[in-house]
Design a protein around this motif. Structure first.
Motif, PDB file in Angstrom:
ATOM      1  N   ALA A 132      45.809  47.583  69.410  1.00  0.00           N
ATOM      2  CA  ALA A 132      45.397  47.174  68.061  1.00  0.00           C
ATOM      3  C   ALA A 132      46.209  47.907  66.994  1.00  0.00           C
ATOM      4  O   ALA A 132      46.607  47.317  65.985  1.00  0.00           O
ATOM      5  N   LEU A 133      46.478  49.194  67.219  1.00  0.00           N
ATOM      6  CA  LEU A 133      47.285  49.957  66.263  1.00  0.00           C
ATOM      7  C   LEU A 133      48.701  49.400  66.176  1.00  0.00           C
ATOM      8  O   LEU A 133      49.255  49.253  65.077  1.00  0.00           O
ATOM      9  N   VAL A 134      49.300  49.079  67.320  1.00  0.00           N
ATOM     10  CA  VAL A 134      50.669  48.540  67.318  1.00  0.00           C
ATOM     11  C   VAL A 134      50.728  47.234  66.529  1.00  0.00           C
ATOM     12  O   VAL A 134      51.628  47.020  65.707  1.00  0.00           O
ATOM     13  N   ILE A 135      49.772  46.341  66.763  1.00  0.00           N
ATOM     14  CA  ILE A 135      49.762  45.069  66.040  1.00  0.00           C
ATOM     15  C   ILE A 135      49.570  45.307  64.544  1.00  0.00           C
ATOM     16  O   ILE A 135      50.251  44.701  63.710  1.00  0.00           O
ATOM     17  N   ALA A 136      48.648  46.204  64.184  1.00  0.00           N
ATOM     18  CA  ALA A 136      48.381  46.485  62.771  1.00  0.00           C
ATOM     19  C   ALA A 136      49.596  47.098  62.081  1.00  0.00           C
ATOM     20  O   ALA A 136      49.912  46.766  60.927  1.00  0.00           O
ATOM     21  N   VAL A 143      54.846  48.834  73.947  1.00  0.00           N
ATOM     22  CA  VAL A 143      55.673  48.812  72.736  1.00  0.00           C
ATOM     23  C   VAL A 143      56.146  47.394  72.439  1.00  0.00           C
ATOM     24  O   VAL A 143      56.043  46.914  71.301  1.00  0.00           O
ATOM     25  N   GLY A 144      56.643  46.694  73.451  1.00  0.00           N
ATOM     26  CA  GLY A 144      57.309  45.411  73.235  1.00  0.00           C
ATOM     27  C   GLY A 144      56.402  44.213  73.029  1.00  0.00           C
ATOM     28  O   GLY A 144      56.652  43.392  72.139  1.00  0.00           O
ATOM     29  N   PHE A 145      55.334  44.087  73.815  1.00  0.00           N
ATOM     30  CA  PHE A 145      54.528  42.875  73.778  1.00  0.00           C
ATOM     31  C   PHE A 145      53.678  42.748  72.513  1.00  0.00           C
ATOM     32  O   PHE A 145      53.779  41.746  71.791  1.00  0.00           O
ATOM     33  N   PRO A 146      52.835  43.736  72.159  1.00  0.00           N
ATOM     34  CA  PRO A 146      52.063  43.615  70.912  1.00  0.00           C
ATOM     35  C   PRO A 146      52.963  43.544  69.674  1.00  0.00           C
ATOM     36  O   PRO A 146      52.652  42.822  68.723  1.00  0.00           O
ATOM     37  N   TYR A 147      54.060  44.291  69.702  1.00  0.00           N
ATOM     38  CA  TYR A 147      55.014  44.225  68.588  1.00  0.00           C
ATOM     39  C   TYR A 147      55.550  42.812  68.422  1.00  0.00           C
ATOM     40  O   TYR A 147      55.624  42.287  67.297  1.00  0.00           O
ATOM     41  N   ALA A 148      55.948  42.188  69.521  1.00  0.00           N
ATOM     42  CA  ALA A 148      56.542  40.856  69.445  1.00  0.00           C
ATOM     43  C   ALA A 148      55.544  39.837  68.910  1.00  0.00           C
ATOM     44  O   ALA A 148      55.914  38.919  68.163  1.00  0.00           O
ATOM     45  N   ILE A 149      54.277  39.983  69.256  1.00  0.00           N
ATOM     46  CA  ILE A 149      53.240  39.072  68.741  1.00  0.00           C
ATOM     47  C   ILE A 149      53.110  39.239  67.222  1.00  0.00           C
ATOM     48  O   ILE A 149      53.134  38.265  66.466  1.00  0.00           O
ATOM     49  N   GLY A 150      52.960  40.479  66.774  1.00  0.00           N
ATOM     50  CA  GLY A 150      52.831  40.735  65.346  1.00  0.00           C
ATOM     51  C   GLY A 150      54.077  40.341  64.572  1.00  0.00           C
ATOM     52  O   GLY A 150      54.000  39.794  63.462  1.00  0.00           O
ATOM     53  N   ASN A 151      55.246  40.580  65.157  1.00  0.00           N
ATOM     54  CA  ASN A 151      56.507  40.262  64.500  1.00  0.00           C
ATOM     55  C   ASN A 151      56.693  38.759  64.347  1.00  0.00           C
ATOM     56  O   ASN A 151      57.118  38.279  63.291  1.00  0.00           O
ATOM     57  N   ALA A 152      56.364  38.008  65.401  1.00  0.00           N
ATOM     58  CA  ALA A 152      56.507  36.554  65.335  1.00  0.00           C
ATOM     59  C   ALA A 152      55.524  35.953  64.334  1.00  0.00           C
ATOM     60  O   ALA A 152      55.868  35.058  63.556  1.00  0.00           O
ATOM     61  N   ALA A 153      54.281  36.471  64.324  1.00  0.00           N
ATOM     62  CA  ALA A 153      53.235  35.903  63.478  1.00  0.00           C
ATOM     63  C   ALA A 153      53.436  36.212  62.000  1.00  0.00           C
ATOM     64  O   ALA A 153      53.131  35.372  61.140  1.00  0.00           O
ATOM     65  N   PHE A 154      53.966  37.398  61.665  1.00  0.00           N
ATOM     66  CA  PHE A 154      54.081  37.790  60.269  1.00  0.00           C
ATOM     67  C   PHE A 154      55.529  37.985  59.804  1.00  0.00           C
ATOM     68  O   PHE A 154      55.868  37.604  58.693  1.00  0.00           O
ATOM     69  N   GLY A 155      56.383  38.578  60.648  1.00  0.00           N
ATOM     70  CA  GLY A 155      57.785  38.727  60.275  1.00  0.00           C
ATOM     71  C   GLY A 155      58.521  37.398  60.337  1.00  0.00           C
ATOM     72  O   GLY A 155      59.196  36.999  59.384  1.00  0.00           O
ATOM     73  N   GLY A 156      58.359  36.686  61.443  1.00  0.00           N
ATOM     74  CA  GLY A 156      59.048  35.412  61.621  1.00  0.00           C
ATOM     75  C   GLY A 156      58.595  34.330  60.661  1.00  0.00           C
ATOM     76  O   GLY A 156      59.338  33.381  60.385  1.00  0.00           O
ATOM     77  N   THR A 157      57.370  34.433  60.140  1.00  0.00           N
ATOM     78  CA  THR A 157      56.846  33.417  59.225  1.00  0.00           C
ATOM     79  C   THR A 157      56.954  33.814  57.757  1.00  0.00           C
ATOM     80  O   THR A 157      56.517  33.070  56.879  1.00  0.00           O
ATOM     81  N   ALA A 158      57.508  34.994  57.474  1.00  0.00           N
ATOM     82  CA  ALA A 158      57.552  35.492  56.089  1.00  0.00           C
ATOM     83  C   ALA A 158      58.212  34.487  55.150  1.00  0.00           C
ATOM     84  O   ALA A 158      57.670  34.162  54.080  1.00  0.00           O
ATOM     85  N   GLU A 159      59.370  33.993  55.538  1.00  0.00           N
ATOM     86  CA  GLU A 159      60.095  33.061  54.679  1.00  0.00           C
ATOM     87  C   GLU A 159      59.330  31.752  54.509  1.00  0.00           C
ATOM     88  O   GLU A 159      59.237  31.206  53.399  1.00  0.00           O
TER      89      GLU A 159
END
Length: 452
Positions: free
Chosen positions: A242-246, A370-386
């Motif tokens: 949960a911390l990694v995703i947050a 490190v990789g899996f929760p990060y990738a979920i959060g990154n795709a959901a919020f980083g990848g959709t930022a634009e």
């Protein structure tokens, strides 16, 4: 008792430096390959999609680019398992081979005129491969660096992960600029766009050579521990997940807002011409890159928790006025200063982004954690930022996006408050009691430790 995860016997300075170079060179090449697609799309879009207006073709290539983001969670999952059960070195070598294969495929694939619908299908396949590769590289790379780094210099060594991410982006940009100065527009559209992909594929061969001599940091005992590399083993550490995703949703959204989206924001909202924006962003990114080791050293002095609180706190307070000021200015020097100020705030997060996650997990599930929760959060919020930013703008409510970024950073700030002191309780630097101390006041944690 401290959890000593590093293989101390094989990390004397010369070996450690060579290992860090091997890890970071791969990161640079992978991100060069990932970004070169975006920078050359304007030249090859017509080659892979049916004839039509340029906007439609660019939208198609942008959609294929987005596919790479949403493959990252799968890459983080699969290669997290590989790294935790077969070794970090194996995972990192395979990830570079995959990125090399994806780039080489794009470089040699036939056009739509020659192969018909098979051309865009192959382009999608190539981006799927590259998306998997990037998902693999981040988690395993951050894990490896955290395990090979000198005690007391974790954040300094960790800073070179984002240093090379930014360097890869700049290298891709410089490659395209050189080609633009060397070849005509017609040559670039005809065959010149293939050159950067050949360069990326060839560079990967050098990285494989460097990584072959890297020391393996995962021990036989950890790789064969029950639950190693499995989702069941990972979710025994649900508070850490949960911390990694947050941390990721706020960090990634902020990072992509001031890097990838900022290039469009300066054009469509602030009204600068494309050439001026390229100059502003190139200078800002160079400064941002150079900030990484400096802020990494600072984090080693004041602590990861303090850095996370400063990043998220300053982000909440300043992201709205910064974006409003950037939108209002017509002076390129003021725009540069404002963008760079935003990136300086990001520098409180980026040098420690991998280390803070690695500290939260034991070695048997560290790469996966490190990789899996990060990738979920990154795709959901980083990848959709634009996409989110442009959607708000299309509805005539662009300012709402500024508040959206601040709101997501509030989640990161709360998680930073709840995070235990990693110097005392992290799996690399402390006693590994992350779950027991997450969300507790330091006095409560001390009392609980005394009672046991």
């Amino acid at each position: 008792m401290l959890h000593i995860d590093q293989a101390v016997d094989s990390t004397r300075p010369p070996n450690r430096i060579r290992a860090i170079v091997g890890a970071c060179s791969g990161n640079l090449v992978e991100w060069y390959d990932f970004f070169i697609y975006a920078y050359t799309a304007i030249y090859f879009a017509a080659s892979f999609f049916p004839k039509g207006d340029t906007t439609t073709q660019l939208l198609a290539t942008a959609g294929v680019f987005a596919v790479g983001f949403f493959m990252r969670p799968l890459g983080g999952w699969i290669f997290g398992w590989v790294a935790d059960t077969r070794g970090r070195k194996v995972s990192m070598i395979i990830s570079v081979f995959m990125m090399c294969g994806g780039s080489l495929l794009i470089a040699v694939m036939p056009t739509y005129e020659t192969a018909g619908i098979a051309a865009p299908v192959m382009l999608v396949v190539a981006r799927l491969i590259q998306g998997l590769s990037v998902g693999a590289e981040y988690g395993t790379g951050a894990t490896y660096i955290s395990e090979i780094a000198t005690p007391g210099r974790l954040c300094f060594y960790g800073s070179f992960q984002y240093f090379t991410i930014i360097a890869g982006q700049l290298l891709a940009l410089f490659t395209v600029v050189i080609l633009q100065q060397t070849l005509s527009d017609e040559q670039l559209r005809d065959w010149g766009w293939r050159i950067p992909f050949f360069i990326g594929a060839a560079s990967a061969v050098v990285v494989v050579y460097l990584r072959r001599s890297m020391h393996e940091t995962a021990t036989h005992k950890d790789m064969h521990r029950k639950g190693a590399g499995s989702l069941r083993g990972l979710f025994k550490h649900k508070r850490a997940v949960a911390l990694v995703i947050a941390f990721t949703i706020g960090g990634s959204l902020y990072f992509y807002t001031f890097t990838t989206y900022m290039q469009k924001f300066l054009v469509i909202s602030a009204g600068f011409d494309a050439a001026t924006v390229s100059f502003i962003m190139t200078c800002a990114l160079i400064g941002f890159m150079l900030c990484q080791p400096l802020f990494g050293l600072l984090a080693d002095r004041i602590g990861i928790k303090a850095h996370m609180l400063m990043f998220s706190g300053l982000g909440i307070l300043l992201v709205i006025p910064l974006l409003m000021a950037i939108r209002s200015t017509h002076d390129p020097f003021v725009a540069f200063a404002l963008v760079f100020a935003g990136l300086v705030i990001a520098s409180l997060y980026t040098p420690i982004a991998g280390i803070v996650k690695a500290e939260l997990f034991p070695p048997a599930v560290r790469a996966l954690g490190v990789g899996f929760p990060y990738a979920i959060g990154n795709a959901a919020f980083g990848g959709t930022a634009e996409y989110v930013a442009l959607s708000f703008r299309a509805e005539g409510a662009e300012t709402y996006f500024f508040f959206y970024v601040a709101a997501v950073l509030c989640v990161t700030f709360i998680a930073s408050l709840l995070m235990p002191h990693l110097g005392r309780h992290g799996y690399i630097s402390g006693d590994g009691n992350i779950e027991e101390n997450t969300g507790r006041h330091p006095r409560e944690a001390q009392a609980a430790k005394a009672s046991t």
